[in-house]
Design a protein around this motif. Structure first.
Motif, PDB file in Angstrom:
ATOM      1  N   ARG A 244       0.836  -1.187  -0.026  1.00  0.00           N
ATOM      2  CA  ARG A 244       0.061  -0.136   0.086  1.00  0.00           C
ATOM      3  C   ARG A 244       0.995   1.138  -0.048  1.00  0.00           C
ATOM      4  NH1 ARG A 244      -5.232   0.199   1.405  1.00  0.00           N
ATOM      5  NH2 ARG A 244      -4.889   2.434   0.580  1.00  0.00           N
ATOM      6  N   HIS A 245       1.935   1.198   0.658  1.00  0.00           N
ATOM      7  CA  HIS A 245       3.024   2.283   0.646  1.00  0.00           C
ATOM      8  C   HIS A 245       4.446   1.942   0.431  1.00  0.00           C
ATOM      9  CE1 HIS A 245      -0.129   4.837   2.461  1.00  0.00           C
ATOM     10  NE2 HIS A 245      -0.571   3.798   3.128  1.00  0.00           N
ATOM     11  N   LYS A 246       5.076   2.418  -0.192  1.00  0.00           N
ATOM     12  CA  LYS A 246       6.490   2.055  -0.563  1.00  0.00           C
ATOM     13  C   LYS A 246       7.396   3.588  -0.586  1.00  0.00           C
ATOM     14  CE  LYS A 246       9.294  -0.632  -3.378  1.00  0.00           C
ATOM     15  NZ  LYS A 246       9.720  -1.589  -2.285  1.00  0.00           N
ATOM     16  N   VAL A 247       8.529   3.386   0.341  1.00  0.00           N
ATOM     17  CA  VAL A 247       9.512   4.353   0.068  1.00  0.00           C
ATOM     18  C   VAL A 247      10.534   4.039  -0.400  1.00  0.00           C
ATOM     19  CG1 VAL A 247      10.585   6.254   1.572  1.00  0.00           C
ATOM     20  CG2 VAL A 247       8.330   5.462   2.115  1.00  0.00           C
ATOM     21  N   THR A 248      11.055   4.592  -1.496  1.00  0.00           N
ATOM     22  CA  THR A 248      12.491   4.246  -2.168  1.00  0.00           C
ATOM     23  C   THR A 248      13.548   5.375  -2.015  1.00  0.00           C
ATOM     24  OG1 THR A 248      11.853   4.794  -4.434  1.00  0.00           O
ATOM     25  CG2 THR A 248      11.356   2.274  -3.353  1.00  0.00           C
ATOM     26  N   GLY A 249      14.674   4.971  -2.063  1.00  0.00           N
ATOM     27  CA  GLY A 249      15.671   6.231  -2.444  1.00  0.00           C
ATOM     28  C   GLY A 249      15.793   6.424  -3.831  1.00  0.00           C
ATOM     29  N   LYS A 250      16.237   7.761  -4.187  1.00  0.00           N
ATOM     30  CA  LYS A 250      16.644   7.788  -5.471  1.00  0.00           C
ATOM     31  C   LYS A 250      17.489   6.971  -6.106  1.00  0.00           C
ATOM     32  CE  LYS A 250      18.358  11.639  -8.536  1.00  0.00           C
ATOM     33  NZ  LYS A 250      18.546  13.163  -8.307  1.00  0.00           N
ATOM     34  N   GLY A 251      17.139   6.401  -7.275  1.00  0.00           N
ATOM     35  CA  GLY A 251      17.964   5.291  -8.028  1.00  0.00           C
ATOM     36  C   GLY A 251      17.683   3.969  -7.567  1.00  0.00           C
TER      37      GLY A 251
ATOM     38  N   GLN B   8      12.995   8.251  -9.705  1.00  0.00           N
ATOM     39  CA  GLN B   8      13.320   9.581  -9.401  1.00  0.00           C
ATOM     40  C   GLN B   8      12.286  10.201  -8.537  1.00  0.00           C
ATOM     41  OE1 GLN B   8      16.401  10.819 -10.782  1.00  0.00           O
ATOM     42  NE2 GLN B   8      16.333   8.658 -11.212  1.00  0.00           N
ATOM     43  N   PRO B   9      12.605  11.406  -7.865  1.00  0.00           N
ATOM     44  CA  PRO B   9      11.677  11.858  -7.062  1.00  0.00           C
ATOM     45  C   PRO B   9      10.152  12.223  -7.868  1.00  0.00           C
ATOM     46  CG  PRO B   9      13.691  13.001  -6.493  1.00  0.00           C
ATOM     47  CD  PRO B   9      13.920  12.076  -7.558  1.00  0.00           C
ATOM     48  N   GLN B  10      10.259  12.576  -8.931  1.00  0.00           N
ATOM     49  CA  GLN B  10       8.965  12.715  -9.967  1.00  0.00           C
ATOM     50  C   GLN B  10       8.091  11.632 -10.161  1.00  0.00           C
ATOM     51  OE1 GLN B  10      12.211  13.357 -10.888  1.00  0.00           O
ATOM     52  NE2 GLN B  10      12.567  12.945 -13.090  1.00  0.00           N
ATOM     53  N   ASP B  11       8.871  10.417  -9.743  1.00  0.00           N
ATOM     54  CA  ASP B  11       7.951   9.234 -10.098  1.00  0.00           C
ATOM     55  C   ASP B  11       6.938   8.942  -8.757  1.00  0.00           C
ATOM     56  OD1 ASP B  11      10.799   7.218 -11.124  1.00  0.00           O
ATOM     57  OD2 ASP B  11       9.376   8.607 -12.355  1.00  0.00           O
TER      58      ASP B  11
ATOM     59  N   ARG C  10       1.089   3.978  -2.947  1.00  0.00           N
ATOM     60  CA  ARG C  10       1.573   5.578  -2.734  1.00  0.00           C
ATOM     61  C   ARG C  10       3.131   5.321  -2.809  1.00  0.00           C
ATOM     62  NH1 ARG C  10       0.319  10.264  -1.596  1.00  0.00           N
ATOM     63  NH2 ARG C  10      -1.833   9.824  -1.260  1.00  0.00           N
ATOM     64  N   LEU C  11       3.754   5.497  -4.016  1.00  0.00           N
ATOM     65  CA  LEU C  11       5.100   5.604  -3.948  1.00  0.00           C
ATOM     66  C   LEU C  11       5.764   7.036  -3.678  1.00  0.00           C
ATOM     67  CD1 LEU C  11       7.869   3.882  -5.019  1.00  0.00           C
ATOM     68  CD2 LEU C  11       7.349   4.947  -7.322  1.00  0.00           C
ATOM     69  N   THR C  12       6.711   6.807  -2.735  1.00  0.00           N
ATOM     70  CA  THR C  12       7.367   7.995  -2.302  1.00  0.00           C
ATOM     71  C   THR C  12       8.876   7.815  -2.640  1.00  0.00           C
ATOM     72  OG1 THR C  12       5.852   8.637  -0.473  1.00  0.00           O
ATOM     73  CG2 THR C  12       7.914   9.897  -0.438  1.00  0.00           C
TER      74      THR C  12
END
Lengths: 113, 113
Positions: free
Chosen positions: A9-16, A83-86, A109-111
């Motif tokens: 439901r939620h995913k947080v990733t770092g750039k790259g 990327q942040p814009q994703d 929700r991807l952050t």
């Protein structure tokens, strides 16, 4: 009868980093759609499968985004080198035959930090 | 160029009043028009839909009026309730094999009691 299931439901990733989003359509539905929702752009179509075959990917960004439907019970949306814009809510929908009523899942929700 | 437009962006009505949400479109090939209701944190839920061969569709308190010549439609919510407070999206598709939905930017409805 469960509706469309999306995980996580939620995913947080770092750039790259890579992000893989999962969708399980309603049992018996032969068409799966992916959309993206942001405040600025609203709800945008990404791609569509019918009977597991890709039908229309006209909304998919040309780079880093890919989608698959390896069997009738699930589809995946993969974003490489995020990327942040994703950052967005990614929504999956299914329908009985393609045209007509589409039923949406709760979204992922991807952050991207 | 936005193919589906909605107005107003936000609307406030009192409990018991009729809320009128407007939608217009550009593509003459659109022939299927669903309306979705979305609450925060959830995916869009199909509310009611109409095909372009009809000019009116009713389902309980919800009615779609459709004018093909003017490329306009509206959603009327009769006897509005506080629980109807949500964002409403008008969408359109060409149907057949081209089943992807094109969405408007939404109307945020608030029903005051």
């Amino acid at each position: 009868n469960a509706g469309v299931i999306q995980t996580p439901r939620h995913k947080v990733t770092g750039k790259g980093q890579e992000a893989t989003l999962w969708c399980e359509p309603i049992s018996g539905h032969s068409a799966v759609f992916w959309y993206r929702q942001t405040i600025v752009q609203g709800l945008e179509f990404l791609t569509y499968f019918r009977n597991q075959a890709p039908i229309d990917d006209s909304g998919m960004p040309k780079e880093r985004f890919s989608a698959q439907m390896p069997n009738q019970s699930h589809s995946t949306l993969k974003i490489q080198s995020t990327q942040p814009q994703d950052s967005a809510v990614y929504l999956c929908a299914s329908s009985l035959m393609g045209g007509g009523e589409q039923y949406f899942g709760p979204g992922t929700r991807l952050t991207v930090l | 160029q936005q193919q589906v437009r909605q107005s107003p962006q936000s609307l406030t009505v009192w409990e018991g009043e009729t809320a009128i949400l407007n939608c217009s479109y550009e593509n003459s090939a659109f022939d299927y028009f669903p309306w979705y209701q979305q609450f925060p944190g959830e995916g869009p839920a199909l509310l009611i839909s109409i095909l372009s061969v009809s000019n009116k569709k009713e389902d309980g308190r919800f009615t779609i009026f459709f004018n093909k010549r003017e490329k306009k439609l509206s959603l009327h919510i009769a006897d509005s309730q506080p629980g109807d407070s949500a964002t409403y999206f008008c969408a359109a598709s060409e149907g057949g094999s081209n089943a992807k939905l094109t969405f408007g930017k939404g109307t945020k409805l608030s029903v005051k009691s």
